[in-house]
Scaffold this active site. Structure first.
Site, PDB file in Angstrom:
ATOM      1  N   ILE A 144       0.907  -1.146   0.000  1.00 50.96           N
ATOM      2  CA  ILE A 144       0.000   0.000   0.000  1.00 50.96           C
ATOM      3  C   ILE A 144       0.952   1.202   0.000  1.00 50.96           C
ATOM      4  CG2 ILE A 144      -1.792   1.289   1.200  1.00 50.96           C
ATOM      5  CD1 ILE A 144      -2.675  -1.365   2.490  1.00 50.96           C
ATOM      6  N   PRO A 145       1.107   1.866  -1.143  1.00 52.39           N
ATOM      7  CA  PRO A 145       2.231   2.783  -1.362  1.00 52.39           C
ATOM      8  C   PRO A 145       2.133   4.157  -0.690  1.00 52.39           C
ATOM      9  CG  PRO A 145       0.834   2.767  -3.279  1.00 52.39           C
ATOM     10  CD  PRO A 145       0.257   1.750  -2.323  1.00 52.39           C
ATOM     11  N   CYS A 146       2.209   4.181   0.627  1.00 50.77           N
ATOM     12  CA  CYS A 146       2.147   5.459   1.355  1.00 50.77           C
ATOM     13  C   CYS A 146       3.370   6.331   1.052  1.00 50.77           C
ATOM     14  CB  CYS A 146       1.997   5.212   2.854  1.00 50.77           C
ATOM     15  SG  CYS A 146       3.169   4.060   3.553  1.00 50.77           S
ATOM     16  N   HIS A 147       4.460   5.729   0.556  1.00 50.21           N
ATOM     17  CA  HIS A 147       5.646   6.520   0.207  1.00 50.21           C
ATOM     18  C   HIS A 147       5.398   7.417  -1.011  1.00 50.21           C
ATOM     19  CE1 HIS A 147       5.900   2.837  -2.206  1.00 50.21           C
ATOM     20  NE2 HIS A 147       6.575   3.563  -3.086  1.00 50.21           N
TER      21      HIS A 147
END
Length: 189
Positions: free
Chosen positions: A144-147
């Site tokens: 889950i690409p929070c970056h």
């Protein structure tokens, strides 16, 4: 891209293993159905929600996640996503669903996520700070690409794994870094 959130049986045994990435050791957690956690060791909110009773053992699902990580850290966009299960509030799940729509190599602002969340919740507006809190508590980092979430001004702030890792992950994805910057004092929400 990939599944949203698998909602299976609640009380299941949790399995964990570690993965040595180029950016530090990662702990991966799953139950019999889906990945439930993926954290850089030592990051803010590390292993939050991980039960004390768990078995350290490699399972087929953990092996599939390691394959995903191998592809990802080799600089290629994985063409699959392991099933994910995020047991939190409906609001945080919604924010994570929106993050799953951010394409590999691209970014989205907290404000844009707030606008999309408000639209999905049939509200006039949503606070970017509330979005920041949900993004910062993402327990399944990378997948889950929070970056990929940045400030409206291009500030690379708010990554629980650390600003240095956030920059490295965006560069790994060959993200256009024009207009993005590291603030003088980084924060992790």
């Amino acid at each position: 891209m990939g599944p949203l959130f698998y909602a299976g049986k609640e009380k299941q045994m949790v399995y964990t293993c570690e993965y040595e990435s180029p950016l530090g050791r990662i702990t991966i957690a799953c139950d019999e159905e889906a990945i439930t956690g993926l954290w850089f060791i030592g990051q803010k909110y590390y292993a939050q929600g991980l039960p004390k009773k768990r078995i350290e053992k490699t399972t087929p699902l953990l092996e599939e996640t390691k394959r995903w990580l191998e592809l990802y850290f080799s600089g290629r966009e994985p063409n699959f996503l392991p099933p994910l299960k995020y047991g939190s509030t409906p609001f945080r799940k919604l924010v994570c669903q929106i993050m799953l729509t951010i394409p590999y190599g691209h970014t989205m602002t907290y404000k844009a996520i707030a606008k999309e969340a408000a639209k999905r919740l049939h509200k006039e507006r949503m606070s970017p700070q509330a979005i920041g809190g949900a993004v910062g508590h993402n327990p399944i980092t990378l997948t889950i690409p929070c970056h990929r979430v940045v400030g409206t001004s291009g500030s690379l702030t708010g990554y629980a794994g650390g600003i240095e890792r956030k920059v490295a992950l965006l560069k790994l994805e060959k993200t256009d870094m024009h207009g993005l910057y590291v603030p003088e004092k980084g924060t992790a929400l």
